[in-house]
Design a protein around this motif. Structure first.
Motif, PDB file in Angstrom:
ATOM      1  N   THR A   2       0.845  -1.194   0.000  1.00 60.60           N
ATOM      2  CA  THR A   2       0.000   0.000   0.000  1.00 60.60           C
ATOM      3  C   THR A   2       0.878   1.241   0.000  1.00 60.60           C
ATOM      4  OG1 THR A   2      -1.742  -1.144   1.198  1.00 60.60           O
ATOM      5  CG2 THR A   2      -1.738   1.241   1.347  1.00 60.60           C
ATOM      6  N   ASP A   3       0.500   2.270  -0.786  1.00 59.35           N
ATOM      7  CA  ASP A   3       1.212   3.547  -0.802  1.00 59.35           C
ATOM      8  C   ASP A   3       0.273   4.635  -0.304  1.00 59.35           C
ATOM      9  OD1 ASP A   3       2.791   5.762  -1.225  1.00 59.35           O
ATOM     10  OD2 ASP A   3       3.075   5.417  -3.366  1.00 59.35           O
ATOM     11  N   THR A   5       1.158   7.854   0.048  1.00 60.36           N
ATOM     12  CA  THR A   5       1.601   9.169  -0.405  1.00 60.36           C
ATOM     13  C   THR A   5       0.425   9.972  -0.932  1.00 60.36           C
ATOM     14  OG1 THR A   5       3.809   8.363  -0.954  1.00 60.36           O
ATOM     15  CG2 THR A   5       3.082  10.383  -2.062  1.00 60.36           C
ATOM     16  N   ASN A  26       4.197  11.371   2.712  1.00 64.29           N
ATOM     17  CA  ASN A  26       5.170  10.954   1.711  1.00 64.29           C
ATOM     18  C   ASN A  26       5.746   9.617   2.155  1.00 64.29           C
ATOM     19  OD1 ASN A  26       6.884  11.125  -0.559  1.00 64.29           O
ATOM     20  ND2 ASN A  26       8.545  11.823   0.749  1.00 64.29           N
ATOM     21  N   GLN A  27       5.590   8.606   1.323  1.00 61.81           N
ATOM     22  CA  GLN A  27       6.064   7.267   1.664  1.00 61.81           C
ATOM     23  C   GLN A  27       7.259   6.900   0.804  1.00 61.81           C
ATOM     24  OE1 GLN A  27       3.019   4.260   1.698  1.00 61.81           O
ATOM     25  NE2 GLN A  27       4.489   2.593   1.503  1.00 61.81           N
ATOM     26  N   GLU A  28       8.308   6.401   1.450  1.00 61.20           N
ATOM     27  CA  GLU A  28       9.476   5.844   0.769  1.00 61.20           C
ATOM     28  C   GLU A  28       9.708   4.469   1.355  1.00 61.20           C
ATOM     29  OE1 GLU A  28      12.923   8.332   0.446  1.00 61.20           O
ATOM     30  OE2 GLU A  28      11.694  10.135   0.268  1.00 61.20           O
ATOM     31  N   ASP A  30       8.735   1.421   3.259  1.00 61.17           N
ATOM     32  CA  ASP A  30       7.684   1.247   4.263  1.00 61.17           C
ATOM     33  C   ASP A  30       7.663   2.393   5.276  1.00 61.17           C
ATOM     34  OD1 ASP A  30       9.969   0.683   5.730  1.00 61.17           O
ATOM     35  OD2 ASP A  30       9.246  -1.227   6.519  1.00 61.17           O
ATOM     36  N   VAL A  32       6.999   6.389   6.378  1.00 62.07           N
ATOM     37  CA  VAL A  32       6.118   7.502   6.016  1.00 62.07           C
ATOM     38  C   VAL A  32       6.470   8.725   6.864  1.00 62.07           C
ATOM     39  CG1 VAL A  32       3.720   8.296   5.881  1.00 62.07           C
ATOM     40  CG2 VAL A  32       4.262   5.893   5.434  1.00 62.07           C
ATOM     41  N   VAL A  50       4.241   1.587   6.988  1.00 60.56           N
ATOM     42  CA  VAL A  50       3.213   0.821   6.291  1.00 60.56           C
ATOM     43  C   VAL A  50       3.642  -0.638   6.306  1.00 60.56           C
ATOM     44  CG1 VAL A  50       2.076   0.397   4.083  1.00 60.56           C
ATOM     45  CG2 VAL A  50       2.488   2.738   4.824  1.00 60.56           C
TER      46      VAL A  50
END
Length: 100
Positions: A2-3, A5, A26-28, A30, A32, A50
């Protein structure tokens, strides 16, 4: 994976009524990061993670009193639903919709 962002309009059903805010995430991988901004000010998203379809995070707030909020939500597409733990206030229902 799951993203999360993007921009999310969120609502926490607290003892003080509905608390609406906007989470910009902003997710990079796992991890956030982000900011949550609403009528009571803004707070950095801390320890955001995540795992599958579960998003967890913390935020330090000062209004109505200093405390650390701990959030856990299940993400399904452009919707999130879960709970926010707020010290002595216990758990409060949380929902969010992705708007951007």
């Amino acid at each position: 994976m799951t993203d999360v962002t993007g921009t999310w309009d969120s609502v926490v059903n607290s003892p003080m009524g509905e608390q609406k805010s906007t989470m910009t995430l902003n997710q990079e991988g796992d991890t956030v990061t982000g900011v949550n901004a609403g009528a009571t000010g803004s707070a950095d998203v801390q320890e955001g993670k995540v795992d599958g379809d579960t998003f967890t995070w913390k935020m330090d707030i000062t209004v109505p009193m200093p405390m650390t909020l701990e959030g856990t939500a299940t993400v399904e597409g452009d919707k999130m639903a879960g709970n926010i733990k707020a010290g002595a206030f216990g758990e409060m229902p949380f929902t969010a919709t992705k708007t951007g």
